[in-house]
Structures are given as structure tokens and as C-alpha cells.
Write an enzyme that holds these catalytic residues in place. Sequence first.
Site, PDB file in Angstrom:
ATOM      1  N   ASP A 263      35.474  -6.005 -15.522  1.00  0.00           N
ATOM      2  CA  ASP A 263      35.439  -4.795 -14.503  1.00  0.00           C
ATOM      3  C   ASP A 263      34.706  -4.517 -14.930  1.00  0.00           C
ATOM      4  O   ASP A 263      33.436  -4.850 -15.365  1.00  0.00           O
ATOM      5  CB  ASP A 263      36.533  -4.591 -14.820  1.00  0.00           C
ATOM      6  CG  ASP A 263      37.590  -3.471 -13.634  1.00  0.00           C
ATOM      7  OD1 ASP A 263      38.352  -3.004 -14.057  1.00  0.00           O
ATOM      8  OD2 ASP A 263      36.497  -3.891 -12.706  1.00  0.00           O
TER       9      ASP A 263
HETATM   10  C1  GLC Z   1      36.618  -0.677 -10.277  1.00  0.00           C
HETATM   11  C2  GLC Z   1      38.249  -1.715 -10.019  1.00  0.00           C
HETATM   12  C3  GLC Z   1      38.629  -3.214  -9.479  1.00  0.00           C
HETATM   13  C4  GLC Z   1      37.534  -3.699  -8.960  1.00  0.00           C
HETATM   14  C5  GLC Z   1      36.334  -3.697  -9.116  1.00  0.00           C
HETATM   15  C6  GLC Z   1      35.068  -4.378  -7.953  1.00  0.00           C
HETATM   16  O1  GLC Z   1      35.940  -0.112 -11.020  1.00  0.00           O
HETATM   17  O2  GLC Z   1      38.812  -1.277 -11.341  1.00  0.00           O
HETATM   18  O3  GLC Z   1      40.290  -2.933  -9.888  1.00  0.00           O
HETATM   19  O4  GLC Z   1      37.987  -5.653  -8.370  1.00  0.00           O
HETATM   20  O5  GLC Z   1      35.823  -2.578  -9.311  1.00  0.00           O
HETATM   21  O6  GLC Z   1      34.842  -3.626  -7.329  1.00  0.00           O
END
Ligand code: GLC
Length: 723
Positions: A263
Site C-alpha cells: 500500500d
Molecule cells: C491508499 C489506499 C489504497 C489505495 C492506494 C493507492 O492509501 O490505502 O486502498 O489503493 O493508496 O491509491
Amino acid sequence: MKLSGGSARVNALMAQMSLGEKLGQISMLADGLVETGPPGPHNPFNMIVDGRVGSLLNVWGAHLVREAQRRAVEESRLGVPLFFGLDVVHGHKSIHPVPIAEAGSFDRQLWEATARDSAIEAMADGVHMTFAPMIDVARDARWGRIVETAGEDPLVNAEFGRARVRGYQARDEKGIMRLAACAKHFCAYGAVVSGRDYAEADVSWRGLEEIYLPPFRACVDEGVAAIMPAFIDVAGMAMTGHKRLLRDMLRARWRFDGLIVSDYNAIAELINHGVAADAPEAAALALNAGVDIDMMSDAYFNGLPIALERGLVSMDEIDMAVRRVLNFKEQIGLFDDPYRNMAPSASKEEIPKTLAPERRALSRQAAQRSIVLLKNEGALLPLKAPRSLAVLGPLADAPNDQLGPWASAGDGQDAVTILAGLRETYAQADVRFAKGAPFEGRDEDELEAARKALAGADAIILCIGESRMMSGEALSRTKPEIPAGQLELARMALESGAPVVLAINSGRPLVLPDWLVEGAHAILAAWHAGTEAGPALAAILSGACNPSARLAITWPRTTGQMPLFYGLRPSGRPHDPQNTWTTGYYDCPFDPCWSFGQGLSYTRFARANLRVDRDALDLDDLVSVSVDVTNIGTCEGVETIFLFSRDPVAQVTRPMLELRDFTKVALRQGETRTVVFVVKVRDLCYLDEDRKPRLDDGAIQFHVGASARREDLERIDVVIAQG
Ligand code: GLC
């Protein structure tokens, strides 16, 4: 998707790559058309030529994506193409209802269809991977990300995830998957303590095995291309470095051979978790756990060279991650056609400004099947031919907010608002509008305008709830309620004496005051229903569409009840309102405001003749559970039937209800249809204290009906008699 091994082309490429170029391939950077996390220090567009980045997120549109790809393919030393990721969670341009709403359609075909359409739109914008489905079982409405989930039930999240993977990854005419799906967030993110985002989750191994892991196992079995670990720690183990769950279980036992994408900045945040002293240690922890791509943290690019020197990682581990990324790029056709869907002619001017009619129609259908009718006192609805309507509330004319959070490339300019939908549907009526209150705070002038607008109205359509910025990531709320200014407007509407139709527009169940639940004549969970929310709600209010959605999440009476869900274990003192010494609350009824599965129709259904095809069962048997469903009302409609089971006596305490299946049945007035559920007896096993599947001889209960409410269920028992 199988990414180990590798073609001669990939092997030849790897043999030429420097360490820096390899680390670039396992680094994903954001270039913010949309901000989904703390902004980074770099400008990734200027880092492509040096081979410093292997994929970009939050970039879309053929003209932008093409320029980035051109730099990678034509100007970098080895010309390795990029892939592009984006959170296409509930639509890309034509936005569908937020997932917690669409889950309430309980319609596997719809879930797949909307995903497939999202993929077609996203692919046309040069996107290769979506960071979806989000299948974190969620039971606490304080958690802002509940909006992104398929609700409280493991089976619903699992089926939703499967359908999404099928829809996103459906292959195009060249046999290439349109959009690689990335199931997230692995795992138990929905169990964060107090519903506080990014907080710890203390979940038993049984909770993991029975609640939080099954949706991910379902997506792996469906062939999901990628998995994203959660930001959080589960019982002290940070998910991004959780070797036992990522490497030993996900990869080794479940044989998942796709990409694991961290993440946003999560690898570097292992330092904050206190499980790594610095970036090299954090990078080593994540890589050794099996994480292939570092999203946004630079820990891989800057930390792994030092980790190598310290002997914390091996070059083989790095090569394995790089190989998976290159194999992924090869399998989605990027080496053969790096400019797929980035046609040079598709300049910003030529990208269609209007949504394709069939996309818009699907968005409307999805919204119609996701809006839940919760109360309809005196059959106020459908409103057939009112002379005048007062449409009040900050969500009535809110084209951007009705799209909800995570609306990808969705544009409010394409949205048809509730006000516009009502004006179109009730073209003969005098439809007046007043916002009445801001989302938060109050405005005397707005309130006064609403007072004037509602004077003499035949009915009031009250559209209140949350803006799109009041649910989603980093938006947990200690008071998941309707803001006071909006409640002041609601009270004024109720005091007017005109019948009030309350449409709650939100990304989560909101706690409603008793006076509002009792005073409103009709109540709908309208959620954030997307581009076509307006026509969809208007069709339901007018009766052009008979509502069929149900709640995929229990609706609490108070925040104090949270987390609240139907699958409770019985307790040694099961709730009994007549007995003080039983589980419950001194200051609040035990039951929710509305139960999982609840939702009304304009017609009525009856169930009869619940039966099984055999009542003594062995472990390898199948058993059919059947019920006759009749439409006893005055119009056609669609009923949702749930099959729950309960194991009343086992080696461990078992939930009072466990969802085993669900289905929908469309019935004309007076029509009867037999609904049949086929159950594998082995699926009724639970894990004993040694984590071994077990089913004890004796009775198993099946509960069949229209919701998890006791009064909506009939029961039939079967006997397990293992030979
Ligand atoms: C965010 C979220 C995740 C998302 C990622 C990219 O912090 O936790 O769900 O896919 O970043 O945007």
C-alpha cells in the site's frame, strides 16, 4: 495469474539490467491527477528515462499515459514499458454506487457487469491495474473505509470479490485481460480498533480463518492478478512484513503466484510500526515477506542496496520480485504493444466528453438495485402524481458528492442529481428546491429558504447525510451521524405536517435519532449512488422501479453498539429482554435499527414449504434446502432469499447465524417459484481447537428467509450422522 518462471525475453532482459534498473522495476510512484496519500518528494515523470520507476499510479488519459510510456520505451536504456495503476473501485468515468451500496443488490451478475464496464472505460484511459476489489469485512460504521467494502459478511465479500475479479479481468478481443485486479487490503483492515483508520487490529486466528481471510482466498481461487497488504498490524505483526501470512500462507499454501503490491508508502511505514530501524531493514522485511512492488516509499530503491550489503536480503529475492513484475508486464501484452489504448490520436480533445449511453444505463440500473427502501409507512411510496414536491437537503443537488469517495475519473458534470432526476420524473409537478443546510454547520438563510419551499408541498423529499469527503480513507468518525444542521432541517420538515421521504445519502450506516426514524413516513438508504443516482432514486420514488436492494451491513441504533453485526456468538447469557442478567445494554435496545438483509419492496412475498431432500447426512453429502416463494402483493418484484446455518452444539461456540448462500427471485404478482440451495455438508465444518475442520454428529439448523432478523426466518434441522 502465474508469474514465476519467465520467458526467454524476460530472462534476457534481466541479464542486462543493472541493480538500479531492477530496483526501478519494483518501484511504483504516483503522479497526482488524484491524491491518495501523502505526496512524495519526487516528480516521477522525470525519473522514467533513468529506469527509476517500473509503474505509475494515479495517472490516466491516453495523452498523459502515452507520454510517460514513450519516455520509458523510447528513451530509457532498456526500453522496459511501464504499467499504470489506479483505484477504479466503483466505476471509472460512469460511476456506480459505492461498494457498500452495490453489495446490497446481492446480485453477482451485476457486480461482475459493473466491474467489466469499469475495465472497458479504464482501459480506454491507459490503465492496466485497478487497486480493487476492496474486500475487507467491515462491522464498525465509525471506520470511514466501510464505504469501500461489501459489508459485514465474509461470504458476501468473497462473492463480491470473485465477481469483481471476473469482471475486471475479462479478456478483450485479443485475449488479454482488460484490467488486472488487486484484491485489498490483506487482511483484517476492517477490524481496526474503535473503527480508527490505520489503527491496530487484534484478531484471533479463528477470526482470521473464518471472517477476514475467506474473501481473499476466493479472489485467489478466481485468479486475481495482485494482492495489496493492509497498512495495519494484526496482533502485533505488521501486514506489509507478515512473512507467515504472505509468504507461508498466501504464496506457499494458497499457491498465489501473482504480484504483491504494497500500500501507499507502507514499506517505509514499517519503521513507524517499530518493526524496522531504517529503510534498509523495512525494505528487507517486506521483500523477504514476498512484497514485489514498493508503492511510493522509495524503501526498495534506496534501501535494498544497503540491505544487500548488510546481508539482510539476497539478490535472488530481488530477482524474484523483478521477474514477477516483468512477467506481469509480458502477460498483459506490454512488451508486444506498450501503447495499448494510448492511441496517439486519443488526445485530450478527442476523448469522448459524454459517457457512452450503455455505461450510463448500467450505472442507473446499478443504483436502482442498490437503493434500499427501509420504511414505507401507509404505503406513502410510490408517489404517483404529487402536485408539488419540496426537495430539501445538501445532497439533493450535489453532483460531485453523489459520486462518493474513490470516484476515479468520475466527473460531477456527468452526474444527474436527485433534484434533476425528480424534476424529470415529476415534470407535471411543482418541484421546489432548497438546500436548507450545509453539510456541516447551519445557515439561517438556507433554513429560511427551505421553510418557504416546503410550504404547501404535497410531500417533502429530504436528502441528507454525508458529503463525499465524510467517508473513505482517513475519514473515521467518532459520531457517524447526520450533522446537527441537517437534523435541524429534518425537524423542520417533520413539523410542517407534510409527509416526509427521508433519503440518507452516505458512505456508511448513519446513526439516526429516534424522532427521525419514527417521524419520517418513508426512509431509503440512498447511499452515494453514482452518476445516475438522481434518475435511479426518482424511478423508485415514482414506482417506475420497484426497489429490490437489501442491507449488506447491519444498521446500528447508536455508535455505542458498534461493532455490530448479525453473526454474533450466543454468549452464556443470550439476550433476553425479560431478564436483566443477559447480554445487552441498559440504555439501548439490543437489536439494530435495521438488520443485515433488510429492505422493502412495493409488493410482498411469502415463503412456504421449507424442506430438505434428506435429513440424515454424511460429510461428503450434498443437501438441497428448498422453499416456495410467492409474490402475494400487487405488483411484480424481486425478492432476496438468504440461507443461514447454525451449529447449535460444537466443540467451540459458533455464531448464531452463518450465511451460506443468497439468491434473488423475480416474481410476477401471484407467481410462486421454488428456491433451491444446494449445500456441501463439508462446507458446514468449523475449525476445532487444533485448526482442523470438524463437524460433530447431531443437529444442524438451516434458517431461510428475507433477512437476518429472527422474524424473517424459518428454520429446518438436519442431522449429521457420519458413518
Ligand atoms: C491508499 C489506499 C489504497 C489505495 C492506494 C493507492 O492509501 O490505502 O486502498 O489503493 O493508496 O491509491
